[in-house]
Design a protein around this motif. Structure first.
Motif, PDB file in Angstrom:
ATOM      1  N   MET A   1      -0.466 -16.096  -2.294  1.00 12.21           N
ATOM      2  CA  MET A   1      -0.316 -14.798  -2.968  1.00 12.21           C
ATOM      3  C   MET A   1      -1.680 -14.154  -3.166  1.00 12.21           C
ATOM      4  SD  MET A   1       2.843 -14.049  -3.524  1.00 12.21           S
ATOM      5  CE  MET A   1       2.877 -12.857  -4.843  1.00 12.21           C
ATOM      6  N   ARG A   2      -1.708 -12.848  -3.046  1.00 14.53           N
ATOM      7  CA  ARG A   2      -2.952 -12.135  -3.317  1.00 14.53           C
ATOM      8  C   ARG A   2      -3.134 -12.007  -4.821  1.00 14.53           C
ATOM      9  NH1 ARG A   2      -4.331  -7.699   0.989  1.00 14.53           N
ATOM     10  NH2 ARG A   2      -5.787  -7.311  -0.668  1.00 14.53           N
ATOM     11  N   GLY A   3      -4.326 -11.596  -5.221  1.00 15.53           N
ATOM     12  CA  GLY A   3      -4.598 -11.424  -6.637  1.00 15.53           C
ATOM     13  C   GLY A   3      -3.940 -10.178  -7.206  1.00 15.53           C
ATOM     14  N   ASP A   4      -4.251  -9.882  -8.451  1.00 14.10           N
ATOM     15  CA  ASP A   4      -3.626  -8.752  -9.139  1.00 14.10           C
ATOM     16  C   ASP A   4      -4.183  -7.403  -8.690  1.00 14.10           C
ATOM     17  OD1 ASP A   4      -2.104 -10.509 -10.567  1.00 14.10           O
ATOM     18  OD2 ASP A   4      -3.493 -10.594 -12.259  1.00 14.10           O
ATOM     19  N   VAL A   5      -5.417  -7.389  -8.234  1.00 15.15           N
ATOM     20  CA  VAL A   5      -6.051  -6.121  -7.848  1.00 15.15           C
ATOM     21  C   VAL A   5      -6.288  -6.121  -6.337  1.00 15.15           C
ATOM     22  CG1 VAL A   5      -8.050  -4.620  -8.140  1.00 15.15           C
ATOM     23  CG2 VAL A   5      -7.190  -5.950 -10.090  1.00 15.15           C
ATOM     24  N   TRP A   6      -5.714  -5.136  -5.669  1.00  9.35           N
ATOM     25  CA  TRP A   6      -5.884  -4.993  -4.223  1.00  9.35           C
ATOM     26  C   TRP A   6      -6.769  -3.766  -3.986  1.00  9.35           C
ATOM     27  CZ3 TRP A   6      -0.583  -5.769  -1.334  1.00  9.35           C
ATOM     28  CH2 TRP A   6       0.026  -6.941  -1.799  1.00  9.35           C
ATOM     29  N   ALA A   7      -7.861  -3.937  -3.297  1.00 13.50           N
ATOM     30  CA  ALA A   7      -8.791  -2.825  -3.077  1.00 13.50           C
ATOM     31  C   ALA A   7      -8.642  -2.274  -1.661  1.00 13.50           C
ATOM     32  CB  ALA A   7     -10.217  -3.292  -3.314  1.00 13.50           C
ATOM     33  N   PHE A   8      -8.370  -0.989  -1.571  1.00 13.43           N
ATOM     34  CA  PHE A   8      -8.279  -0.308  -0.284  1.00 13.43           C
ATOM     35  C   PHE A   8      -9.017   1.018  -0.390  1.00 13.43           C
ATOM     36  CE2 PHE A   8      -4.799  -3.215   0.000  1.00 13.43           C
ATOM     37  CZ  PHE A   8      -4.727  -3.547   1.342  1.00 13.43           C
ATOM     38  N   PRO A   9      -9.715   1.418   0.655  1.00 23.71           N
ATOM     39  CA  PRO A   9     -10.380   2.717   0.607  1.00 23.71           C
ATOM     40  C   PRO A   9      -9.362   3.855   0.581  1.00 23.71           C
ATOM     41  CG  PRO A   9     -10.655   1.688   2.764  1.00 23.71           C
ATOM     42  CD  PRO A   9      -9.928   0.699   1.907  1.00 23.71           C
ATOM     43  N   LYS A  27      -0.452   7.457   1.086  1.00 23.56           N
ATOM     44  CA  LYS A  27      -1.036   6.127   0.904  1.00 23.56           C
ATOM     45  C   LYS A  27      -1.607   5.611   2.228  1.00 23.56           C
ATOM     46  CE  LYS A  27       0.309   6.223  -3.309  1.00 23.56           C
ATOM     47  NZ  LYS A  27       0.684   7.646  -3.260  1.00 23.56           N
ATOM     48  N   PRO A  28      -2.641   4.772   2.161  1.00 26.71           N
ATOM     49  CA  PRO A  28      -3.217   4.212   3.396  1.00 26.71           C
ATOM     50  C   PRO A  28      -2.229   3.277   4.088  1.00 26.71           C
ATOM     51  CG  PRO A  28      -4.711   3.915   1.525  1.00 26.71           C
ATOM     52  CD  PRO A  28      -3.401   4.360   0.964  1.00 26.71           C
ATOM     53  N   GLU A  29      -2.169   3.355   5.403  1.00 30.48           N
ATOM     54  CA  GLU A  29      -1.299   2.448   6.169  1.00 30.48           C
ATOM     55  C   GLU A  29      -1.666   0.988   5.894  1.00 30.48           C
ATOM     56  OE1 GLU A  29      -0.976   3.426  10.338  1.00 30.48           O
ATOM     57  OE2 GLU A  29      -0.873   5.566   9.879  1.00 30.48           O
ATOM     58  N   ALA A  30      -2.944   0.708   5.729  1.00 29.92           N
ATOM     59  CA  ALA A  30      -3.377  -0.678   5.497  1.00 29.92           C
ATOM     60  C   ALA A  30      -2.749  -1.241   4.227  1.00 29.92           C
ATOM     61  CB  ALA A  30      -4.901  -0.738   5.414  1.00 29.92           C
ATOM     62  N   LEU A  31      -2.663  -0.419   3.200  1.00 27.18           N
ATOM     63  CA  LEU A  31      -2.073  -0.859   1.935  1.00 27.18           C
ATOM     64  C   LEU A  31      -0.570  -1.098   2.081  1.00 27.18           C
ATOM     65  CD1 LEU A  31      -1.908  -1.304  -1.151  1.00 27.18           C
ATOM     66  CD2 LEU A  31      -1.817   1.187  -1.407  1.00 27.18           C
ATOM     67  N   ILE A  32       0.125  -0.144   2.679  1.00 28.83           N
ATOM     68  CA  ILE A  32       1.582  -0.272   2.814  1.00 28.83           C
ATOM     69  C   ILE A  32       1.930  -1.458   3.717  1.00 28.83           C
ATOM     70  CG2 ILE A  32       3.699   0.905   3.549  1.00 28.83           C
ATOM     71  CD1 ILE A  32       2.415   2.055   0.985  1.00 28.83           C
ATOM     72  N   THR A  33       1.138  -1.665   4.769  1.00 34.20           N
ATOM     73  CA  THR A  33       1.389  -2.805   5.653  1.00 34.20           C
ATOM     74  C   THR A  33       1.221  -4.121   4.905  1.00 34.20           C
ATOM     75  OG1 THR A  33       0.702  -1.523   7.578  1.00 34.20           O
ATOM     76  CG2 THR A  33       0.690  -3.921   7.819  1.00 34.20           C
ATOM     77  N   GLU A  34       0.218  -4.194   4.044  1.00 30.04           N
ATOM     78  CA  GLU A  34       0.035  -5.411   3.243  1.00 30.04           C
ATOM     79  C   GLU A  34       1.219  -5.642   2.320  1.00 30.04           C
ATOM     80  OE1 GLU A  34      -2.577  -7.196   4.955  1.00 30.04           O
ATOM     81  OE2 GLU A  34      -2.622  -7.945   2.897  1.00 30.04           O
ATOM     82  N   LYS A  37       4.143  -6.977   4.334  1.00 32.56           N
ATOM     83  CA  LYS A  37       3.941  -8.390   4.681  1.00 32.56           C
ATOM     84  C   LYS A  37       4.073  -9.296   3.454  1.00 32.56           C
ATOM     85  CE  LYS A  37       1.026  -7.767   8.759  1.00 32.56           C
ATOM     86  NZ  LYS A  37      -0.342  -7.896   9.309  1.00 32.56           N
ATOM     87  N   ALA A  38       3.728  -8.761   2.291  1.00 30.49           N
ATOM     88  CA  ALA A  38       3.799  -9.574   1.071  1.00 30.49           C
ATOM     89  C   ALA A  38       5.237  -9.800   0.617  1.00 30.49           C
ATOM     90  CB  ALA A  38       2.992  -8.907  -0.050  1.00 30.49           C
ATOM     91  N   PHE A  39       6.117  -8.846   0.905  1.00 31.09           N
ATOM     92  CA  PHE A  39       7.453  -8.920   0.314  1.00 31.09           C
ATOM     93  C   PHE A  39       8.598  -9.093   1.303  1.00 31.09           C
ATOM     94  CE2 PHE A  39       4.893  -6.981  -3.032  1.00 31.09           C
ATOM     95  CZ  PHE A  39       5.226  -7.832  -4.083  1.00 31.09           C
TER      96      PHE A  39
END
Ligand SMILES: C[S@@+](CC[C@H](N)C(=O)[O-])C[C@H]1O[C@@H](n2cnc3c(N)ncnc32)[C@H](O)[C@@H]1O
Length: 98
Positions: A1-9, A27-34, A37-39
């Motif tokens: 699991m990732r931490g509580d804070v996800w940093a994306f530009p 929203k950034p594609e990188a964030l939504i893709t993560e 994948k997380a859920f």
């Protein structure tokens, strides 16, 4: 699991000029893709699958990210709902370009 804070530009500057649309809170594609994948569960072949509902689809980032993953062999179904026609048009254009 990732931490509580996800940093994306943010989608600012020249690096994101191809990804950025006129939508003010895209929203950034990188964030939504993560998030996908997380859920999303993985099937026996290790590919992401499942169905995602995005009731505030905006410029269509969720759909775009799902379709990009599906092009890599994943199998994610998605439904996007958006109130404003202008953002539906933007989403459709982004999806057409994939
Ligand atoms: C934060 S934005 C979504 C941004 C999106 N994730 C993206 O990357 O473009 C929220 C969107 O929800 C839409 N919206 C607000 N109320 C809504 C409603 N009741 N039904 C459908 N869409 C709605 C707005 O028009 C707006 O485009």
């Amino acid at each position: 699991m990732r931490g509580d804070v996800w940093a994306f530009p943010t989608l600012a500057g020249k690096a994101y000029e191809k990804e950025k649309t006129a939508h003010p809170t895209q929203k950034p594609e990188a964030l939504i893709t993560e998030l996908i994948k997380a859920f999303c569960p993985k099937n026996e072949n290790g590919q992401y699958e499942g169905t995602i509902l995005d009731p505030f689809h905006g410029s269509g980032t969720l759909g775009v990210c799902c379709e990009k993953l599906n092009k890599q062999g994943h199998n994610i179904k998605w439904v996007g709902i958006e109130l404003e026609q202008q953002w539906c048009d933007v989403a459709n254009e982004r999806l057409r370009n994939i």
